[in-house]
Motif scaffolding. Structure first.
Motif, mmCIF file in Angstrom:
data_model
loop_
_atom_site.group_PDB
_atom_site.id
_atom_site.type_symbol
_atom_site.label_atom_id
_atom_site.label_comp_id
_atom_site.label_asym_id
_atom_site.label_seq_id
_atom_site.Cartn_x
_atom_site.Cartn_y
_atom_site.Cartn_z
ATOM 1 N N LYS A 112 0.856 -1.191 0.000
ATOM 2 C CA LYS A 112 0.000 0.000 0.000
ATOM 3 C C LYS A 112 0.888 1.236 0.000
ATOM 4 O O LYS A 112 1.847 1.319 0.767
ATOM 5 N N ASN A 113 0.564 2.182 -0.874
ATOM 6 C CA ASN A 113 1.285 3.440 -0.928
ATOM 7 C C ASN A 113 0.261 4.550 -1.067
ATOM 8 O O ASN A 113 -0.401 4.653 -2.104
ATOM 9 N N TYR A 114 0.094 5.327 -0.006
ATOM 10 C CA TYR A 114 -0.915 6.390 0.019
ATOM 11 C C TYR A 114 -2.297 5.856 -0.336
ATOM 12 O O TYR A 114 -3.041 6.456 -1.105
ATOM 13 N N GLY A 115 -2.628 4.688 0.214
ATOM 14 C CA GLY A 115 -3.954 4.105 0.037
ATOM 15 C C GLY A 115 -4.144 3.308 -1.238
ATOM 16 O O GLY A 115 -5.182 2.678 -1.417
ATOM 17 N N LYS A 116 -3.160 3.321 -2.131
ATOM 18 C CA LYS A 116 -3.257 2.563 -3.378
ATOM 19 C C LYS A 116 -2.391 1.317 -3.288
ATOM 20 O O LYS A 116 -1.329 1.328 -2.675
ATOM 21 N N THR A 117 -2.844 0.242 -3.927
ATOM 22 C CA THR A 117 -2.039 -0.976 -3.999
ATOM 23 C C THR A 117 -1.108 -0.854 -5.200
ATOM 24 O O THR A 117 -1.564 -0.627 -6.328
ATOM 25 N N VAL A 118 0.188 -0.976 -4.952
ATOM 26 C CA VAL A 118 1.194 -0.858 -6.001
ATOM 27 C C VAL A 118 2.227 -1.976 -5.851
ATOM 28 O O VAL A 118 2.305 -2.634 -4.815
ATOM 29 N N GLN A 119 3.017 -2.193 -6.890
ATOM 30 C CA GLN A 119 4.159 -3.111 -6.844
ATOM 31 C C GLN A 119 5.382 -2.294 -6.483
ATOM 32 O O GLN A 119 5.609 -1.229 -7.069
ATOM 33 N N GLY A 120 6.167 -2.756 -5.542
ATOM 34 C CA GLY A 120 7.369 -2.018 -5.197
ATOM 35 C C GLY A 120 8.155 -2.684 -4.091
ATOM 36 O O GLY A 120 7.834 -3.789 -3.645
ATOM 37 N N VAL A 121 9.182 -1.981 -3.635
ATOM 38 C CA VAL A 121 10.033 -2.469 -2.556
ATOM 39 C C VAL A 121 9.277 -2.335 -1.239
ATOM 40 O O VAL A 121 8.721 -1.281 -0.936
ATOM 41 N N ILE A 122 9.242 -3.415 -0.493
ATOM 42 C CA ILE A 122 8.628 -3.444 0.831
ATOM 43 C C ILE A 122 9.759 -3.210 1.832
ATOM 44 O O ILE A 122 10.672 -4.029 1.937
ATOM 45 N N ARG A 123 9.714 -2.079 2.522
ATOM 46 C CA ARG A 123 10.784 -1.748 3.472
ATOM 47 C C ARG A 123 10.876 -2.879 4.506
ATOM 48 O O ARG A 123 9.934 -3.126 5.244
ATOM 49 N N SER A 124 12.015 -3.575 4.518
ATOM 50 C CA SER A 124 12.169 -4.782 5.329
ATOM 51 C C SER A 124 13.576 -4.855 5.906
ATOM 52 O O SER A 124 14.517 -4.339 5.316
ATOM 53 N N THR A 125 13.691 -5.540 7.036
ATOM 54 C CA THR A 125 14.997 -5.735 7.672
ATOM 55 C C THR A 125 15.113 -7.174 8.156
ATOM 56 O O THR A 125 14.166 -7.722 8.716
ATOM 57 N N PHE A 126 16.283 -7.749 7.934
ATOM 58 C CA PHE A 126 16.570 -9.127 8.333
ATOM 59 C C PHE A 126 17.863 -9.155 9.131
ATOM 60 O O PHE A 126 18.836 -8.510 8.760
ATOM 61 N N VAL A 127 17.844 -9.906 10.218
ATOM 62 C CA VAL A 127 19.071 -10.177 10.943
ATOM 63 C C VAL A 127 19.418 -11.620 10.612
ATOM 64 O O VAL A 127 18.613 -12.531 10.838
ATOM 65 N N ILE A 128 20.606 -11.804 10.039
ATOM 66 C CA ILE A 128 21.039 -13.130 9.605
ATOM 67 C C ILE A 128 22.156 -13.593 10.527
ATOM 68 O O ILE A 128 23.180 -12.922 10.680
ATOM 69 N N ALA A 129 21.923 -14.734 11.158
ATOM 70 C CA ALA A 129 22.880 -15.294 12.107
ATOM 71 C C ALA A 129 24.103 -15.848 11.381
ATOM 72 O O ALA A 129 24.074 -16.088 10.173
ATOM 73 N N LYS A 130 25.163 -16.088 12.130
ATOM 74 C CA LYS A 130 26.416 -16.612 11.574
ATOM 75 C C LYS A 130 26.223 -17.878 10.751
ATOM 76 O O LYS A 130 26.937 -18.109 9.785
ATOM 77 N N ASP A 131 25.234 -18.704 11.136
ATOM 78 C CA ASP A 131 25.015 -19.965 10.412
ATOM 79 C C ASP A 131 24.184 -19.789 9.146
ATOM 80 O O ASP A 131 23.846 -20.769 8.480
ATOM 81 N N THR A 133 21.104 -18.542 8.907
ATOM 82 C CA THR A 133 19.658 -18.578 9.105
ATOM 83 C C THR A 133 19.168 -17.204 9.557
ATOM 84 O O THR A 133 19.924 -16.408 10.126
ATOM 85 N N ILE A 134 17.913 -16.966 9.315
ATOM 86 C CA ILE A 134 17.315 -15.691 9.684
ATOM 87 C C ILE A 134 16.907 -15.739 11.154
ATOM 88 O O ILE A 134 16.139 -16.617 11.558
ATOM 89 N N SER A 135 17.459 -14.820 11.933
ATOM 90 C CA SER A 135 17.069 -14.760 13.351
ATOM 91 C C SER A 135 15.973 -13.730 13.565
ATOM 92 O O SER A 135 15.302 -13.760 14.595
ATOM 93 N N SER A 136 15.773 -12.827 12.602
ATOM 94 C CA SER A 136 14.685 -11.853 12.672
ATOM 95 C C SER A 136 14.325 -11.425 11.259
ATOM 96 O O SER A 136 15.218 -11.101 10.468
ATOM 97 N N ALA A 137 13.031 -11.430 10.957
ATOM 98 C CA ALA A 137 12.518 -10.961 9.665
ATOM 99 C C ALA A 137 11.416 -9.946 9.947
ATOM 100 O O ALA A 137 10.422 -10.281 10.578
ATOM 101 N N GLN A 138 11.627 -8.715 9.509
ATOM 102 C CA GLN A 138 10.658 -7.648 9.753
ATOM 103 C C GLN A 138 10.256 -7.026 8.424
ATOM 104 O O GLN A 138 11.115 -6.522 7.698
ATOM 105 N N TYR A 139 8.965 -7.047 8.133
ATOM 106 C CA TYR A 139 8.429 -6.478 6.899
ATOM 107 C C TYR A 139 7.603 -5.238 7.213
ATOM 108 O O TYR A 139 7.052 -5.107 8.305
ATOM 109 N N ASN A 140 7.502 -4.356 6.223
ATOM 110 C CA ASN A 140 6.706 -3.126 6.338
ATOM 111 C C ASN A 140 7.123 -2.294 7.544
ATOM 112 O O ASN A 140 6.280 -1.778 8.276
#
Length: 158
Positions: A112-131, A133-140
């Protein structure tokens, strides 16, 4: 691809930066605890600048806590160079113009961007452990205050 979750294997990548290429596996080998990978829509826009400057200002404490930071967007390397120079960014920004890595992480798609559905980059953050694997996945995530919340979740701030 769908959204990644804690415990999933992080998709590997090698992307271009202003200083050559950055490779997730190599960064994980160098990091004490892991790698923070964040995806943002566009260099030099207000929200992305806020987020990047917050990561810049937290880079030393994140590094001291054992984490490396990598920012990824579909911007070309020339735009990343301008962004880095303008805001004195002290961590690599990687270019993913074909959005392959963004899609592998579920960080590109309908939003959603200003109330409209669009295709685009979803602001996201991932913490990736030494092995790898993802230890944290945060979207939007919201750009403002995101890094402070991440630091708290990582136990850097009480």
């Amino acid at each position: 691809m769908g959204k990644l979750q804690q415990g999933d294997r992080a998709p590997e990548f090698t992307l271009e930066t202003i200083d050559g290429s950055v490779n997730l596996v190599a960064e994980l080998e160098k990091a004490d605890k892991g790698v923070v990978v964040y995806f943002y829509p566009k260099a030099m826009t207000p929200g992305c600048t806020t987020e990047a400057c917050d990561f810049r200002d937290s880079e030393n404490s994140l590094k001291s806590a054992g984490y490396t930071v990598i920012g990824i967007s579909p911007d070309p390397v020339d735009s990343l160079r301008q962004f880095t120079d303008r805001d004195n960014l002290n961590f690599p920004l990687a270019s993913d113009p074909d959005r392959g890595v963004l899609e592998a992480y579920g960080a590109y798609g309908e939003k959603k961007n200003y109330g409209k559905t669009v295709q685009g980059v979803i602001r996201s953050t991932f913490v990736i452990a030494k092995d790898g694997t993802i230890s944290s996945a945060q979207y939007n995530v919201k750009a403002t205050g995101h890094v402070a919340r991440l630091r708290k979740a990582l136990g850097i701030d009480a």
